[in-house]
Design a protein around this motif. Structure first.
Motif, PDB file in Angstrom:
ATOM      1  N   LEU A 124      37.665 -52.332  43.350  1.00  0.00           N
ATOM      2  CA  LEU A 124      38.269 -51.007  43.216  1.00  0.00           C
ATOM      3  C   LEU A 124      38.100 -50.175  44.482  1.00  0.00           C
ATOM      4  O   LEU A 124      38.853 -49.221  44.718  1.00  0.00           O
ATOM      5  CB  LEU A 124      37.668 -50.257  42.028  1.00  0.00           C
ATOM      6  CG  LEU A 124      38.077 -50.743  40.633  1.00  0.00           C
ATOM      7  CD1 LEU A 124      37.307 -49.976  39.571  1.00  0.00           C
ATOM      8  CD2 LEU A 124      39.581 -50.585  40.427  1.00  0.00           C
ATOM      9  N   LEU A 125      37.112 -50.514  45.301  1.00  0.00           N
ATOM     10  CA  LEU A 125      36.862 -49.773  46.532  1.00  0.00           C
ATOM     11  C   LEU A 125      37.533 -50.386  47.749  1.00  0.00           C
ATOM     12  O   LEU A 125      37.550 -49.760  48.813  1.00  0.00           O
ATOM     13  CB  LEU A 125      35.350 -49.678  46.788  1.00  0.00           C
ATOM     14  CG  LEU A 125      34.528 -48.872  45.783  1.00  0.00           C
ATOM     15  CD1 LEU A 125      33.048 -48.913  46.160  1.00  0.00           C
ATOM     16  CD2 LEU A 125      35.016 -47.428  45.717  1.00  0.00           C
ATOM     17  N   VAL A 126      38.050 -51.590  47.618  1.00  0.00           N
ATOM     18  CA  VAL A 126      38.664 -52.261  48.769  1.00  0.00           C
ATOM     19  C   VAL A 126      39.988 -51.578  49.103  1.00  0.00           C
ATOM     20  O   VAL A 126      40.890 -51.522  48.271  1.00  0.00           O
ATOM     21  CB  VAL A 126      38.900 -53.754  48.479  1.00  0.00           C
ATOM     22  CG1 VAL A 126      39.591 -54.420  49.674  1.00  0.00           C
ATOM     23  CG2 VAL A 126      37.583 -54.452  48.174  1.00  0.00           C
ATOM     24  N   PRO A 127      40.130 -51.020  50.302  1.00  0.00           N
ATOM     25  CA  PRO A 127      41.356 -50.296  50.661  1.00  0.00           C
ATOM     26  C   PRO A 127      42.522 -51.243  50.898  1.00  0.00           C
ATOM     27  O   PRO A 127      42.339 -52.411  51.268  1.00  0.00           O
ATOM     28  CB  PRO A 127      40.963 -49.569  51.959  1.00  0.00           C
ATOM     29  CG  PRO A 127      39.913 -50.456  52.567  1.00  0.00           C
ATOM     30  CD  PRO A 127      39.151 -51.026  51.409  1.00  0.00           C
ATOM     31  N   GLU A 128      43.733 -50.743  50.670  1.00  0.00           N
ATOM     32  CA  GLU A 128      44.928 -51.552  50.943  1.00  0.00           C
ATOM     33  C   GLU A 128      45.043 -51.838  52.435  1.00  0.00           C
ATOM     34  O   GLU A 128      45.403 -52.950  52.837  1.00  0.00           O
ATOM     35  CB  GLU A 128      46.184 -50.832  50.434  1.00  0.00           C
ATOM     36  CG  GLU A 128      46.260 -50.725  48.910  1.00  0.00           C
ATOM     37  CD  GLU A 128      47.574 -50.119  48.460  1.00  0.00           C
ATOM     38  OE1 GLU A 128      48.487 -49.954  49.306  1.00  0.00           O
ATOM     39  OE2 GLU A 128      47.703 -49.817  47.262  1.00  0.00           O
ATOM     40  N   GLN A 129      44.748 -50.827  53.248  1.00  0.00           N
ATOM     41  CA  GLN A 129      44.749 -51.015  54.698  1.00  0.00           C
ATOM     42  C   GLN A 129      43.329 -51.394  55.131  1.00  0.00           C
ATOM     43  O   GLN A 129      42.436 -50.559  55.153  1.00  0.00           O
ATOM     44  CB  GLN A 129      45.186 -49.732  55.400  1.00  0.00           C
ATOM     45  CG  GLN A 129      46.590 -49.277  55.057  1.00  0.00           C
ATOM     46  CD  GLN A 129      46.981 -48.036  55.841  1.00  0.00           C
ATOM     47  OE1 GLN A 129      46.736 -47.949  57.042  1.00  0.00           O
ATOM     48  NE2 GLN A 129      47.578 -47.079  55.149  1.00  0.00           N
ATOM     49  N   ARG A 130      43.157 -52.657  55.459  1.00  0.00           N
ATOM     50  CA  ARG A 130      41.809 -53.140  55.773  1.00  0.00           C
ATOM     51  C   ARG A 130      41.503 -52.976  57.263  1.00  0.00           C
ATOM     52  O   ARG A 130      41.171 -53.933  57.964  1.00  0.00           O
ATOM     53  CB  ARG A 130      41.669 -54.601  55.330  1.00  0.00           C
ATOM     54  CG  ARG A 130      41.840 -54.764  53.831  1.00  0.00           C
ATOM     55  CD  ARG A 130      41.567 -56.170  53.374  1.00  0.00           C
ATOM     56  NE  ARG A 130      41.747 -56.293  51.939  1.00  0.00           N
ATOM     57  CZ  ARG A 130      41.504 -57.395  51.242  1.00  0.00           C
ATOM     58  NH1 ARG A 130      41.062 -58.482  51.865  1.00  0.00           N
ATOM     59  NH2 ARG A 130      41.698 -57.429  49.944  1.00  0.00           N
ATOM     60  N   THR A 131      41.626 -51.761  57.715  1.00  0.00           N
ATOM     61  CA  THR A 131      41.251 -51.430  59.089  1.00  0.00           C
ATOM     62  C   THR A 131      39.825 -50.910  59.085  1.00  0.00           C
ATOM     63  O   THR A 131      39.285 -50.501  58.043  1.00  0.00           O
ATOM     64  CB  THR A 131      42.190 -50.367  59.668  1.00  0.00           C
ATOM     65  OG1 THR A 131      42.123 -49.191  58.845  1.00  0.00           O
ATOM     66  CG2 THR A 131      43.635 -50.873  59.694  1.00  0.00           C
ATOM     67  N   LEU A 132      39.185 -50.897  60.262  1.00  0.00           N
ATOM     68  CA  LEU A 132      37.781 -50.498  60.329  1.00  0.00           C
ATOM     69  C   LEU A 132      37.519 -49.099  59.763  1.00  0.00           C
ATOM     70  O   LEU A 132      36.531 -48.894  59.049  1.00  0.00           O
ATOM     71  CB  LEU A 132      37.282 -50.612  61.761  1.00  0.00           C
ATOM     72  CG  LEU A 132      37.049 -52.042  62.271  1.00  0.00           C
ATOM     73  CD1 LEU A 132      36.573 -52.017  63.718  1.00  0.00           C
ATOM     74  CD2 LEU A 132      36.035 -52.759  61.392  1.00  0.00           C
ATOM     75  N   PRO A 133      38.344 -48.080  60.081  1.00  0.00           N
ATOM     76  CA  PRO A 133      38.056 -46.750  59.514  1.00  0.00           C
ATOM     77  C   PRO A 133      38.066 -46.736  57.986  1.00  0.00           C
ATOM     78  O   PRO A 133      37.199 -46.114  57.360  1.00  0.00           O
ATOM     79  CB  PRO A 133      39.174 -45.877  60.091  1.00  0.00           C
ATOM     80  CG  PRO A 133      39.578 -46.571  61.354  1.00  0.00           C
ATOM     81  CD  PRO A 133      39.472 -48.021  61.052  1.00  0.00           C
ATOM     82  N   PHE A 134      39.038 -47.430  57.362  1.00  0.00           N
ATOM     83  CA  PHE A 134      39.105 -47.437  55.906  1.00  0.00           C
ATOM     84  C   PHE A 134      37.987 -48.289  55.297  1.00  0.00           C
ATOM     85  O   PHE A 134      37.440 -47.949  54.241  1.00  0.00           O
ATOM     86  CB  PHE A 134      40.470 -47.952  55.444  1.00  0.00           C
ATOM     87  CG  PHE A 134      41.588 -46.962  55.638  1.00  0.00           C
ATOM     88  CD1 PHE A 134      41.727 -45.868  54.794  1.00  0.00           C
ATOM     89  CD2 PHE A 134      42.500 -47.112  56.669  1.00  0.00           C
ATOM     90  CE1 PHE A 134      42.744 -44.956  54.962  1.00  0.00           C
ATOM     91  CE2 PHE A 134      43.519 -46.207  56.852  1.00  0.00           C
ATOM     92  CZ  PHE A 134      43.652 -45.117  56.005  1.00  0.00           C
TER      93      PHE A 134
END
Length: 234
Positions: A118-128
């Motif tokens: 549930l915490l994994v962001p759709e945009q898996r970039t370092l800031p997110f």
């Protein structure tokens, strides 16, 4: 039930390599340079980093809490083989349990667990990813991906044998500063022969791949615990 150890009879691993990050030597820093206070080094939104910011990042002296929570995130997608049978599900769970167990064995780790989906962001970039780790109150985020390639040449020699190369690539994100102080690439080559219990050759290949990935993940965890043992404490 399949177990990782049960695959040893049909699996021959060779050419194991593991390349990991080394801690900075103490004489890297200038005399009298103050230790870090765990402050963030990156702006929330920035098209590019200014020169003075880059210098601050390069001069940053990593220091971690004496005890850390490590959130783990697998970046590569799960294969449908994971739910092919109870045996494959159990084998995947055994690999994950061994991986987490090795991380938790570190004196610098009080908790190691997979980042909740549930915490994994759709945009898996370092800031997110950093924000997700912060919400989970994880001091560190270990993100990794796996890749396997089969050498087709060996099937021409014997259709019931295979040889392949599996790699685990991992990076460690320090949630407080946003830096990536550690990375490791662990690779294993393996060969396998079709077992009488395998329904098809694809099943043979996948079982061998999982065993090789499990070994690479174990090596990755060991390299990380070695790195944490040498890291300065806040």
């Amino acid at each position: 039930m399949l177990r990782t150890s049960a695959l040893v009879l049909a699996l021959f691993i060779s050419g194991c390599t593991s390349v990991a990050t080394s801690p900075r030597p103490m004489d890297y820093y200038s005399p009298g340079q103050p230790e870090s206070a765990g402050e963030s080094l990156f702006e929330p939104v920035k098209n590019s980093l200014a020169d003075d910011t880059i210098k601050r990042i390069l001069d940053y002296r990593l220091a971690l809490p004496a005890q850390n929570r490590v959130a783990v995130l697998k970046l590569s997608s799960n294969s449908y083989w994971r739910y092919y049978s109870d045996d494959f599900t159990q084998l995947n769970e055994d690999i994950a349990s061994n991986f987490i167990g090795r991380l938790q064995a570190s004196d610098r780790v009080y908790d190691a667990s997979f980042l909740p989906s549930l915490l994994v962001p759709e945009q898996r970039t370092l800031p997110f990813l950093r924000e997700a780790a912060a919400r989970y109150q994880a001091d560190l985020l270990l993100a990794y991906r796996t890749q396997c390639r089969t050498f087709e040449k060996y099937r021409l020699i014997n259709p019931d044998e295979t040889r392949a190369h599996c790699t685990v690539e991992a990076v460690l994100l320090d949630t407080r500063s946003g830096t990536v102080p550690f990375s490791v690439v662990s690779s294993n080559q393996f060969s396998a022969k079709k077992d009488s219990q395998d329904n098809n050759f694809s099943e043979t290949i996948r079982k061998a791949e999982l065993a090789a990935i499990g070994q690479s993940l174990a090596e990755t965890a060991d390299r990380l615990t070695e790195f944490l043992a040498q890291a300065e404490a806040l």
